[in-house]
Design a protein around this motif. Structure first.
Motif, PDB file in Angstrom:
ATOM      1  N   ILE A  49       0.836  -1.196   0.000  1.00  0.00           N
ATOM      2  CA  ILE A  49       0.000   0.000   0.000  1.00  0.00           C
ATOM      3  C   ILE A  49       0.874   1.252   0.000  1.00  0.00           C
ATOM      4  O   ILE A  49       1.767   1.400   0.832  1.00  0.00           O
ATOM      5  CB  ILE A  49      -0.946   0.004   1.218  1.00  0.00           C
ATOM      6  N   GLN A  50       0.594   2.162  -0.953  1.00  0.00           N
ATOM      7  CA  GLN A  50       1.335   3.413  -1.053  1.00  0.00           C
ATOM      8  C   GLN A  50       0.466   4.644  -0.786  1.00  0.00           C
ATOM      9  O   GLN A  50       0.984   5.744  -0.612  1.00  0.00           O
ATOM     10  CB  GLN A  50       1.987   3.531  -2.435  1.00  0.00           C
ATOM     11  N   TYR A  51      -0.841   4.470  -0.751  1.00  0.00           N
ATOM     12  CA  TYR A  51      -1.751   5.593  -0.511  1.00  0.00           C
ATOM     13  C   TYR A  51      -3.030   5.029   0.076  1.00  0.00           C
ATOM     14  O   TYR A  51      -3.528   3.991  -0.372  1.00  0.00           O
ATOM     15  CB  TYR A  51      -2.047   6.321  -1.831  1.00  0.00           C
ATOM     16  N   ILE A  52      -3.569   5.745   1.083  1.00  0.00           N
ATOM     17  CA  ILE A  52      -4.815   5.354   1.742  1.00  0.00           C
ATOM     18  C   ILE A  52      -5.695   6.592   1.885  1.00  0.00           C
ATOM     19  O   ILE A  52      -5.224   7.650   2.315  1.00  0.00           O
ATOM     20  CB  ILE A  52      -4.566   4.774   3.157  1.00  0.00           C
ATOM     21  N   GLU A  53      -6.978   6.437   1.542  1.00  0.00           N
ATOM     22  CA  GLU A  53      -7.968   7.489   1.786  1.00  0.00           C
ATOM     23  C   GLU A  53      -9.258   6.801   2.207  1.00  0.00           C
ATOM     24  O   GLU A  53      -9.724   5.880   1.529  1.00  0.00           O
ATOM     25  CB  GLU A  53      -8.216   8.311   0.521  1.00  0.00           C
ATOM     26  N   VAL A  54      -9.822   7.228   3.329  1.00  0.00           N
ATOM     27  CA  VAL A  54     -11.111   6.710   3.777  1.00  0.00           C
ATOM     28  C   VAL A  54     -11.985   7.919   4.107  1.00  0.00           C
ATOM     29  O   VAL A  54     -11.555   8.799   4.858  1.00  0.00           O
ATOM     30  CB  VAL A  54     -10.972   5.780   5.002  1.00  0.00           C
ATOM     31  N   THR A  55     -13.167   7.963   3.510  1.00  0.00           N
ATOM     32  CA  THR A  55     -14.056   9.101   3.726  1.00  0.00           C
ATOM     33  C   THR A  55     -15.380   8.641   4.323  1.00  0.00           C
ATOM     34  O   THR A  55     -15.726   7.460   4.272  1.00  0.00           O
ATOM     35  CB  THR A  55     -14.339   9.849   2.406  1.00  0.00           C
ATOM     36  N   ALA A  56     -16.124   9.606   4.857  1.00  0.00           N
ATOM     37  CA  ALA A  56     -17.459   9.335   5.380  1.00  0.00           C
ATOM     38  C   ALA A  56     -18.372   8.918   4.228  1.00  0.00           C
ATOM     39  O   ALA A  56     -18.131   9.261   3.065  1.00  0.00           O
ATOM     40  CB  ALA A  56     -18.004  10.584   6.067  1.00  0.00           C
ATOM     41  N   GLY A  57     -19.410   8.184   4.552  1.00  0.00           N
ATOM     42  CA  GLY A  57     -20.315   7.639   3.549  1.00  0.00           C
ATOM     43  C   GLY A  57     -20.927   8.647   2.604  1.00  0.00           C
ATOM     44  O   GLY A  57     -21.184   8.344   1.451  1.00  0.00           O
ATOM     45  N   GLY A  58     -21.150   9.870   3.061  1.00  0.00           N
ATOM     46  CA  GLY A  58     -21.775  10.879   2.226  1.00  0.00           C
ATOM     47  C   GLY A  58     -20.805  11.722   1.413  1.00  0.00           C
ATOM     48  O   GLY A  58     -21.219  12.647   0.728  1.00  0.00           O
ATOM     49  N   VAL A  59     -19.514  11.387   1.487  1.00  0.00           N
ATOM     50  CA  VAL A  59     -18.492  12.190   0.809  1.00  0.00           C
ATOM     51  C   VAL A  59     -17.903  11.409  -0.358  1.00  0.00           C
ATOM     52  O   VAL A  59     -17.194  10.424  -0.165  1.00  0.00           O
ATOM     53  CB  VAL A  59     -17.359  12.598   1.791  1.00  0.00           C
ATOM     54  N   GLY A  60     -18.198  11.850  -1.565  1.00  0.00           N
ATOM     55  CA  GLY A  60     -17.685  11.194  -2.765  1.00  0.00           C
ATOM     56  C   GLY A  60     -16.237  11.564  -3.028  1.00  0.00           C
ATOM     57  O   GLY A  60     -15.739  12.586  -2.565  1.00  0.00           O
ATOM     58  N   ARG A  61     -15.573  10.712  -3.797  1.00  0.00           N
ATOM     59  CA  ARG A  61     -14.157  10.906  -4.131  1.00  0.00           C
ATOM     60  C   ARG A  61     -14.006  11.318  -5.590  1.00  0.00           C
ATOM     61  O   ARG A  61     -14.903  11.129  -6.392  1.00  0.00           O
ATOM     62  CB  ARG A  61     -13.391   9.601  -3.868  1.00  0.00           C
TER      63      ARG A  61
END
Length: 187
Positions: free
Chosen positions: A131-143
């Motif tokens: 793994i070189q990058y991780i992003e986790v967002t709240a359910g209502g936040v699109g990427r």
């Protein structure tokens, strides 16, 4: 919880890609850059906008030799049904992994156990499966696929240029930094 440089954990699952069902394992991922793009569920609201954005930018990911794996706890049959009925999802050419047991979602620590769905998690893995990058967002936040492409380009640049780093807002072709004692306090 996965961390930067954590290795991909073993898995085997059914998937849907290009109108066909197939089996995908951790061994299939090795050898090229890959994005594991977890989302809560098929036939929802924010999820199709994100997956369509990835599909609209797939040519750029292909140029970077990046394989996209969209993952939800739905079965591969559901992925096909969604692909066949949604104009947005119908654009997808990348692999959609079924994770009905939550095994892959647990491997990446994004499974919301009480509801049996994954958080919105994005993981960039290098060709060695680290793994070189991780992003986790709240359910209502699109990427954003374009933001993800910037991260992929930066990670690939750093991997192929030891000793250099990419500053904030770095874009391909922009100046990089070479950390040294002479640079300390001058940025």
């Amino acid at each position: 919880m996965p961390r930067i440089n954590s290795p991909l954990k073993p898995f085997s699952t059914d998937a849907f890609r290009d109108g066909k069902f197939l089996t995908v394992t951790d061994a299939d991922v090795l050898g090229k850059w890959s994005v594991f793009f977890f989302y809560p569920a098929d036939f929802t609201f924010v999820c199709p906008t994100e997956l369509e954005d990835l599909a609209d930018n797939q040519a750029e990911f292909d140029k970077l030799n990046v394989e996209i794996y969209a993952v939800s706890t739905d079965k591969h049959f559901t992925h096909k049904a969604w692909h066949d009925t949604s104009p947005a999802i119908g654009k997808i050419k990348y692999t959609m992994l079924g994770d009905p047991t939550g095994h892959i979602s647990r491997n990446f620590d994004v499974l919301i156990e009480e509801v049996g769905m994954a958080d919105r998690g994005t993981f960039l893995l290098d060709p060695e499966g680290k793994i070189q990058y991780i992003e986790v967002t709240a359910g209502g936040v699109g990427r954003s696929a374009t933001e993800l492409l910037d991260k992929v380009r930066a990670a690939q640049y750093v991997a192929s240029h030891p000793g250099e780093v990419c500053p904030a807002k770095w874009k391909e072709g922009s100046a990089t930094l070479t950390p040294s004692l002479d640079l300390i306090g001058k940025i």
